[in-house]
Write an enzyme that holds these catalytic residues in place. Structure first.
Site, short mmCIF file in Angstrom:
data_model
loop_
_atom_site.label_atom_id
_atom_site.label_comp_id
_atom_site.label_asym_id
_atom_site.label_seq_id
_atom_site.Cartn_x
_atom_site.Cartn_y
_atom_site.Cartn_z
N GLY A 1 180.25 17.44 54.75
CA GLY A 1 179.34 18.17 53.86
C GLY A 1 178.91 19.52 54.42
CB ALA B 1 176.71 12.61 54.91
CD GLU C 1 184.37 14.63 54.09
OE1 GLU C 1 185.45 15.01 54.58
OE2 GLU C 1 183.41 15.40 53.89
CD GLU D 1 182.52 18.53 50.79
OE1 GLU D 1 181.73 17.68 51.25
OE2 GLU D 1 183.17 18.37 49.75
#
Ligand code: NAI
Length: 694
Positions: free
Chosen positions: A102, A63, A125, A105
């Site tokens: 992310g 992120a 995370e 992901e």
């Protein structure tokens, strides 16, 4: 600004490129661009498949840190992932570099994944107190099952492409050009009928429901006492992947993410993340000309010298190691050799790497061998006369412009520098034991230290993979000053009614890996004893002094190395409380006329924490620490302060500065000087500010 996400169509394949240097962070602009380009590719009839690539050095590495802790603007990542996954045309991720958080992901939401052979994939995370928020908790278990999914998310550690392939997380490893390999795969998929393969519909990992449930239950049991709420929430979400429809699992993940992100633990861990980066910004870096450092000398091959030499060898430097005699040198070199032997035996490095590092080590008893060296780190006995003597010898042999760093724990660097002809070249590099493992490096700036020498220290820290923090000259610099306050607060409680084991247990419950008396036993009680003796002259008669530690040392009980200290160590079932110490404590109470009272764990934790924060505030006021967050970094990386509490200053902010100050004030009757709140409290409180605002 150029477009962070672009689209081009090549032979019926849409190539969507993310270009947001340096690490292709998934900022709002990137998410918006992705969303637009994916939809454009889907609606373009000429497009048969979509390949997602990243330019620069890596696939998105996570992120955008600037958005941490703030509500995300739409499209949020899981919406982008949805678009990729529900695309009627096959989507293929081409991954290189570090696909983390992310970024990974995004790849997981694609139908196929091609990964460059040296790439790493991970969901880190948990290290920031949160959990994957882009569908990771639902997609990974569907592919690999609970065990591997939990490993990935609870450790936060990235895995290599090869391992990912073995797990079935990815479809192919590319040896050279990953974008080409992904394009080739896209062509192949189109040729074979352009079949999509949404991860949400996969059940490879869900097939053995009993094994799945067992893996979840085992992990829940193992992580039962973990202080991070995100740990339990990750386990819940993974469990949900097996029993709930995909959309319900995603909704659960979202709620868990939001709850964790705004909680105190994630707030503290984000603080730790930013504090570390902030600590590396010091005034001396501005306009600095770095001094060249291509070789390093280490004087003294004891506990610290050997560890420092290893850290330097590991970073690729040639090292000249100097001892006072042949015996000492052999012992020191042996320490280094056996470190590498162990690393090889444990498979951390291969034998050739170990040999390569050792081959850069030169041992000597002749100071003159240090003349060609750019930087010398002194780690001889903590004794002013010994150090002065070594400094004088080094002054003779050092090349002009060489840097002389001392690893002293407490001694006055300005006084040492003043004894030689080049005080501008003297600096403190305060490593922590074991020096090749502990991350913290306090860079102590003397009155006369050349700013370029300071800047060079920060650059060296980067090469040694250390976390540097700037400190001014003061007894114990930042870390040991705060530690002394922590210990004094604990000692007062011992005398007033607590036991060492009780204090240790309370501080472990707070989150420290071990308590303060366990640390003392480990480090050796003689070291702090020596410091107390040295400081005896500076103590005011009205200062409260606890002599329990001295009495223990007088018995020769220096801790682990002596077999006993606060605990008895030579027991089969591990250390036990030392009953003789409890007797010493009772004798001291009687001698001081103290009627013992009981302490709750909460009070023990409060007193220790508030004492640390107060000392930290004093260090900031005195200019020894540049900012409160530097104090936090020192305690986090050098003293085992629990990361989910963010360091003593952050923890005090979370308690509330008024509450901390009021408690300190209420304890002043017991010890006026020690418990006097730093004026910084009032300054901040009256402006409605916190340490974190400084
Ligand atoms: P140590 O006693 O293990 O090692 C000191 C070494 O210096 C010995 O091997 C000794 O033979 C050698 N030495 C003494 N005089 C010498 C000379 N004139 N020339 C060459 N070598 C000489 O001590 P340790 O624990 O390694 O501490 C070294 C320094 O590091 C001290 O200043 C200490 O305060 C500091 N320090 C220690 C930490 C610890 O946890 N032990 C942590 C951080 C700093």
């Amino acid at each position: 600004m150029s477009e962070p996400v672009t689209l081009r169509v090549e032979n019926n394949i849409a190539v969507i490129t993310i270009d947001n240097p340096p690490v292709n962070a998934l900022s709002h602009a990137v998410r918006t661009g992705l969303s637009r380009q994916i939809q454009a590719a889907i609606s373009d009839d000429a497009v048969k498949a979509i390949v997602l690539v990243a330019s620069g050095r890596t696939f998105p590495a996570g992120a955008d840190v600037r958005e941490f802790g703030r509500p995300r603007e739409t499209p949020i990542l899981s919406q982008v992932c949805d678009l990729l996954e529900t695309s009627p045309k096959p989507t293929i991720a081409a991954v290189h570099g570090n696909a983390l958080g992310g970024g990974f992901e995004l790849a997981l939401a694609c139908h196929y994944r091609v990964v460059l052979n040296n790439a790493k994939l991970g969901l880190p995370e948990v290290k920031l107190g949160v959990l994957p928020g882009g569908g990771g908790t639902q997609r990974v278990p569907r592919i690999v099952g609970a065990e591997a999914a939990l490993d990935l998310m609870l450790s936060g550690k990235p895995i290599q492409a090869k391992k990912a392939l073995g797990l079935g997380l990815i479809d192919k490893i590319a040896e050279t050009d990953v974008d080409d390999a992904a394009l080739a795969m896209a062509q192949q998929v189109v040729l074979e009928g352009a079949k999509t393969r949404p991860t949400r519909d996969r059940a490879d990992g869900l097939q053995d429901a009993v094994a799945f449930a067992n893996a979840v239950a085992a992990r829940r049991k193992k992580m039962k006492n973990d202080p991070l709420p995100s740990v339990a929430r990750i386990i819940d979400c993974v469990e949900a992947a097996q029993i709930l429809p995909f959309e319900a699992g995603i909704a659960m993940e979202r709620t868990a993410f939001d709850d964790c992100e705004t909680g105190p633990e994630a707030t503290a861990m984000r603080h730790a993340f930013f504090a570390e980066r902030r600590a590396a910004k010091v005034p001396e870096l501005k306009g600095a000309t770095l001094r060249p450092v291509t070789s390093i000398g280490v004087v003294g091959a004891g506990t610290m010298g050997a560890g420092i030499a290893i850290a330097c060898l590991d970073a690729g430097f040639p090292v000249v190691l100097v001892e006072r005699d042949q015996d000492g040198l052999e012992r020191g070199v042996q320490r280094i050799v056996s470190n590498y032997d162990k690393s090889v035996a444990k498979g951390r490095i291969d034998a050739a790497t170990g040999e390569g590092r050792l081959s850069r080590l030169t041992g000597t008893t002749n100071m003159q061998d240090l003349t060609p060296v750019d930087l010398i780190i002194e780690a001889v006995f903590e004794d002013e006369d010994v150090k002065r003597n070594v400094f004088a010898q080094l002054d003779e042999v050092m090349k002009p412009g060489g840097i002389l760093a001392t690893n002293t724990s407490y001694l006055d660097i300005d006084a040492l520098a003043a004894t030689i002809s080049r005080p501008q070249d003297v600096v403190g590099y305060h490593f922590f034991s074991p020096a090749h493992i502990m991350k913290l490096l306090e860079i102590v700036v003397g009155e006369k230290t050349d700013p370029n020498v300071v800047a060079t220290g920060f650059e060296l820290a980067r090469k040694l993979r250390k976390v540097p923090v700037r400190a001014g000259v003061a007894d114990g610099f930042i870390g040991n000053r705060v530690l002394a306050a922590y210990r004094l607060a604990a000692d007062f409680m011992l005398e007033d009614g607590a036991t060492p084991a009780q204090v240790d247990a309370a501080m472990r419950a707070f989150g420290f890996p071990i308590g303060p008396y366990q640390v003392l036993d480990m480090a050796g009680l003689d070291i702090s004893w020596a410091r107390r003796k040295r400081l005896a002259a500076t103590r005011a008669p009205e200062d409260r002094y606890v002599s329990i530690g001295d009495k223990i040392c007088e018995q020769g009980w220096f801790g682990q190395k002596a077999g006993r200290g606060y605990y008895i160590h030579d027991q089969e079932d591990g250390p036990v409380e030392n009953p003789d110490v409890l007797e010493i404590i009772e004798d001291e109470r009687r001698a001081q006329g103290i009627t013992p009272r009981s302490f709750s764990d909460q009070e023990i934790q409060d007193r220790c924490l508030f004492a640390m924060a107060n000392e930290g505030a004093r260090l900031v006021s005195e200019g020894v620490a540049l900012r409160p967050s530097d104090v936090d970094v020192v305690l986090l990386y050098g003293y085992g302060f629990p990361r989910h509490r963010g360091g003593p200053m952050m923890a005090a902010d979370q308690v509330g500065l008024l509450k901390v100050k009021n408690a300190l004030t209420s304890w002043r009757a017991e010890e006026p000087r020690f418990w006097a709140p730093s004026p910084l409290f009032d300054e901040l409180i009256k402006n409605g500010r916190k340490f974190g605002d400084l």
